[in-house]
Design an enzyme around this catalytic site. Structure first.
Site, PDB file in Angstrom:
ATOM      1  N   TYR A 115       7.104  75.261 -41.514  1.00 15.76           N
ATOM      2  CA  TYR A 115       8.079  76.358 -41.550  1.00 15.76           C
ATOM      3  C   TYR A 115       8.941  76.354 -40.279  1.00 15.76           C
ATOM      4  O   TYR A 115      10.163  76.505 -40.327  1.00 15.76           O
ATOM      5  CB  TYR A 115       7.352  77.697 -41.714  1.00 15.76           C
ATOM      6  N   GLN A 172      19.274  90.842 -33.191  1.00 17.49           N
ATOM      7  CA  GLN A 172      19.973  90.086 -34.247  1.00 17.49           C
ATOM      8  C   GLN A 172      19.771  90.779 -35.586  1.00 17.49           C
ATOM      9  O   GLN A 172      18.636  90.975 -36.035  1.00 17.49           O
ATOM     10  CB  GLN A 172      19.438  88.643 -34.297  1.00 17.49           C
ATOM     11  N   THR A 222      24.256  87.357 -37.623  1.00 16.39           N
ATOM     12  CA  THR A 222      24.079  85.968 -38.094  1.00 16.39           C
ATOM     13  C   THR A 222      24.792  85.801 -39.433  1.00 16.39           C
ATOM     14  O   THR A 222      24.437  86.464 -40.419  1.00 16.39           O
ATOM     15  CB  THR A 222      22.574  85.644 -38.236  1.00 16.39           C
ATOM     16  N   ARG A 260      14.608  75.039 -48.125  1.00 13.87           N
ATOM     17  CA  ARG A 260      13.580  74.341 -47.325  1.00 13.87           C
ATOM     18  C   ARG A 260      12.421  73.981 -48.248  1.00 13.87           C
ATOM     19  O   ARG A 260      11.545  74.794 -48.521  1.00 13.87           O
ATOM     20  CB  ARG A 260      13.137  75.224 -46.160  1.00 13.87           C
ATOM     21  N   LYS A 306      26.879  84.847 -34.732  1.00 17.15           N
ATOM     22  CA  LYS A 306      26.064  83.618 -34.690  1.00 17.15           C
ATOM     23  C   LYS A 306      26.205  82.841 -35.992  1.00 17.15           C
ATOM     24  O   LYS A 306      26.120  83.434 -37.075  1.00 17.15           O
ATOM     25  CB  LYS A 306      24.595  84.009 -34.484  1.00 17.15           C
ATOM     26  N   HIS A 344      21.990  77.024 -37.310  1.00 17.20           N
ATOM     27  CA  HIS A 344      20.685  77.644 -37.592  1.00 17.20           C
ATOM     28  C   HIS A 344      19.568  76.605 -37.442  1.00 17.20           C
ATOM     29  O   HIS A 344      18.583  76.613 -38.175  1.00 17.20           O
ATOM     30  CB  HIS A 344      20.695  78.225 -39.015  1.00 17.20           C
ATOM     31  N   ARG A 388      18.563  74.549 -40.611  1.00 16.89           N
ATOM     32  CA  ARG A 388      17.703  75.194 -41.611  1.00 16.89           C
ATOM     33  C   ARG A 388      18.477  75.791 -42.768  1.00 16.89           C
ATOM     34  O   ARG A 388      17.884  76.302 -43.715  1.00 16.89           O
ATOM     35  CB  ARG A 388      16.881  76.304 -40.938  1.00 16.89           C
TER      36      ARG A 388
HETATM   37  C1  LIG Z   1      11.119  79.411 -37.356  1.00 13.75           C
HETATM   38  C2  LIG Z   1      12.550  79.818 -37.187  1.00 13.75           C
HETATM   39  C3  LIG Z   1      12.953  81.072 -37.616  1.00 13.75           C
HETATM   40  C4  LIG Z   1      14.279  81.472 -37.442  1.00 13.75           C
HETATM   41  N1  LIG Z   1      14.654  82.742 -37.783  1.00 13.75           N
HETATM   42  C5  LIG Z   1      15.896  83.173 -37.486  1.00 13.75           C
HETATM   43  C6  LIG Z   1      16.254  84.533 -37.678  1.00 13.75           C
HETATM   44  O1  LIG Z   1      15.440  85.362 -38.083  1.00 13.75           O
HETATM   45  N2  LIG Z   1      17.530  84.902 -37.379  1.00 13.75           N
HETATM   46  C7  LIG Z   1      18.460  84.004 -36.908  1.00 13.75           C
HETATM   47  O2  LIG Z   1      19.609  84.380 -36.643  1.00 13.75           O
HETATM   48  N3  LIG Z   1      18.127  82.718 -36.705  1.00 13.75           N
HETATM   49  C8  LIG Z   1      16.885  82.285 -36.948  1.00 13.75           C
HETATM   50  N4  LIG Z   1      16.537  80.987 -36.685  1.00 13.75           N
HETATM   51  C9  LIG Z   1      17.521  80.083 -36.067  1.00 13.75           C
HETATM   52  C10 LIG Z   1      17.456  80.166 -34.537  1.00 13.75           C
HETATM   53  O3  LIG Z   1      17.919  81.423 -34.090  1.00 13.75           O
HETATM   54  C11 LIG Z   1      18.327  79.088 -33.892  1.00 13.75           C
HETATM   55  O4  LIG Z   1      19.624  79.140 -34.415  1.00 13.75           O
HETATM   56  C12 LIG Z   1      17.755  77.675 -34.091  1.00 13.75           C
HETATM   57  O5  LIG Z   1      16.358  77.674 -34.017  1.00 13.75           O
HETATM   58  C13 LIG Z   1      18.320  76.756 -33.019  1.00 13.75           C
HETATM   59  O6  LIG Z   1      17.894  75.463 -33.222  1.00 13.75           O
HETATM   60  P1  LIG Z   1      16.655  74.784 -32.442  1.00 13.75           P
HETATM   61  O7  LIG Z   1      15.419  75.263 -33.120  1.00 13.75           O
HETATM   62  O8  LIG Z   1      16.915  73.337 -32.629  1.00 13.75           O
HETATM   63  O9  LIG Z   1      16.721  75.251 -30.993  1.00 13.75           O
HETATM   64  C14 LIG Z   1      15.220  80.573 -36.860  1.00 13.75           C
HETATM   65  C15 LIG Z   1      14.787  79.309 -36.431  1.00 13.75           C
HETATM   66  C16 LIG Z   1      13.471  78.931 -36.583  1.00 13.75           C
HETATM   67  C17 LIG Z   1      13.053  77.570 -36.077  1.00 13.75           C
END
Ligand SMILES: Cc1cc2nc3c(=O)[nH]c(=O)nc-3n(C[C@H](O)[C@H](O)[C@H](O)COP(=O)(O)O)c2cc1C
Length: 402
Positions: free
Chosen positions: A36, A138, A166, A175, A267, A291, A294
């Site tokens: 995840y 956020q 976001t 995913r 974002k 993101h 993802r």
């Molecule tokens: C497990 C996980 C959960 C995430 N949940 C959110 C979220 O709730 N809100 C959001 O804006 N971004 C979320 N993101 C994206 C992160 O804020 C961020 O954009 C991203 O992790 C950056 O990439 P990196 O993991 O390579 O540093 C999530 C990322 C991960 C890995």
């Protein structure tokens, strides 16, 4: 120090970089939780582009220079940061470790940086806000404009300094690992998923013990009172089915601007048109982000589109970047191409998995040490001086290749 603390200390000492932290986390987490955090959407093309984009950039150092104390300090929209890094909003962190977002926020404060709290947390936004240190909140829309507005009002009352909207999550990214693993934010231990998950859980008794001791947090408390069609909302199901957008619309962002006095940051920007729209609606900052690979597979690496976005907005908004930061040197590359600071998502998450708050502190200090060493090797005295001249011909051609 008792034996358990000594074991944990040893475990951390063995972590010298991001890859070590990720490997150590993989040994500690059930497969569904590891995947995840680690995984990306569909074929993970964008996920791979993120790291390749940084690797394809080369520095142009200025030699024969000794920088005694490279200056990493910066001010981002009123936040005094000891280094140009914020911890990104990440849902589901309480499943990674019971300290979850509270541990990440506390480690960020200890490091002299800021945390961005997700609305998809296992803790209430009030609990996270009570952790010392500056934080932004956020907000998602949760397919429900009233729910989003109520979260924004609660975030204001709880004292968050900035609001992050976001915009790249109209529906959840595809995913497939999560589908295969039966991952859900709602990790209820009932008979059917207990049987399905038993083999991976049995291999991770320490995680199971901690999770049970934490009371098996089933819900995302910020969404606990939300209903869809009169039934309690189950986040995973709702954002997959996509009855309405999970992300704020531009109209919602205009509403946020009118109802939030502090910094507003958008974002999930990957193009100049969205960057300019955010600026026109009065955003103070934007986060160039996919993101972490993802959401939309096939999106560009955020580092590849950063220069054109930074050039288009100029000084009208503060430009931040995330997606793919693994090393201190990546932070410096992003700053050289126009970002004022970066956010890190998986990096603190792996630290958290290895040893809670102490693990997050450990990985953040590794990132700081990498930045200091790289600044010395570059001959660059201050992050404020970083610009494209520190990159060798700033070759971005490879960044878009899968
Ligand atoms: C497990 C996980 C959960 C995430 N949940 C959110 C979220 O709730 N809100 C959001 O804006 N971004 C979320 N993101 C994206 C992160 O804020 C961020 O954009 C991203 O992790 C950056 O990439 P990196 O993991 O390579 O540093 C999530 C990322 C991960 C890995």
């Amino acid at each position: 120090m008792n034996i358990n603390s000594r074991i944990r200390q040893r475990r951390l000492e063995a972590v010298l970089n991001y890859d070590d932290a990720r490997a150590a986390a993989q040994k500690r987490l059930p497969k569904a939780i590891f995947d995840y955090v680690d995984g990306g959407a569909e074929d993970e093309v964008t996920l791979r582009r993120n790291t390749k984009g940084f690797r394809d950039l080369s520095f142009e150092p200025k030699g024969a220079t000794w920088i005694e104390q490279p200056d990493l300090k910066t001010n981002i929209l009123g936040l005094e940061l000891s280094m140009p890094v914020l911890t990104a909003p990440c849902g589901g962190m309480r499943l990674v470790h019971p300290e979850g977002d509270l541990g990440i926020a506390a480690a960020a404060a200890q490091a002299g940086i800021a945390h961005v709290a997700t609305s998809a947390s296992g803790y209430t936004l009030e609990e996270i806000a009570a952790t010392p240190g500056p934080q932004w909140f956020q907000a998602y829309r949760f397919s429900n404009q009233e729910a989003m507005r109520s979260l924004v009002h609660r975030a204001k009352a709880a004292g968050f300094e900035g609001l992050v909207a976001t915009i790249d999550t109209s529906v959840s990214g595809n995913r497939e690992k999560d589908f295969r693993n039966g991952f859900s934010y709602d990790m209820r231990i009932n008979l059917s998923n207990a049987l399905r998950m038993a083999p991976q859980m049995l291999r991770r008794p320490e995680w199971v013990y901690r999770y049970m001791r934490d009371g098996m947090p089933f819900q995302l408390p910020n969404t606990a009172d939300l209903t869809v069609d009169g039934k309690p909302m189950e986040l995973t199901e709702m954002i997959r089915t996509g009855k309405d957008s999970h992300s704020p619309s531009w109209e919602d962002i205009a509403w946020m601007r009118a109802n939030w006095d502090g910094p507003l940051i958008v974002k999930g920007i990957l193009g100049t048109a969205d960057a300019l729209t955010a600026a026109r609606l009065g955003a103070d900052g934007i986060i160039v982000s996919n993101h972490g690979g993802r959401q939309l597979d096939g999106a560009p690496a955020s580092i590849a589109v950063l220069p054109q976005i930074a050039a288009a907005v100029g000084d009208t908004v503060t430009v931040l970047l995330d997606s793919g930061i693994r090393r201190g040197s990546d932070v410096l590359k992003a700053l050289s191409l126009g970002a004022k600071a970066v956010l890190v998502g998986r990096l603190p998450a792996w630290g958290l998995a290895v040893n809670g708050q102490a693990g997050v502190s450990h990985i953040l200090e590794i990132t700081r040490a990498e930045m200091i060493r790289t600044m010395r090797l570059l001959g660059c005295p201050s992050v404020q001086q970083l610009d494209p001249s520190w990159l060798s011909g700033h070759i971005l051609a490879g960044a878009d290749a899968p």
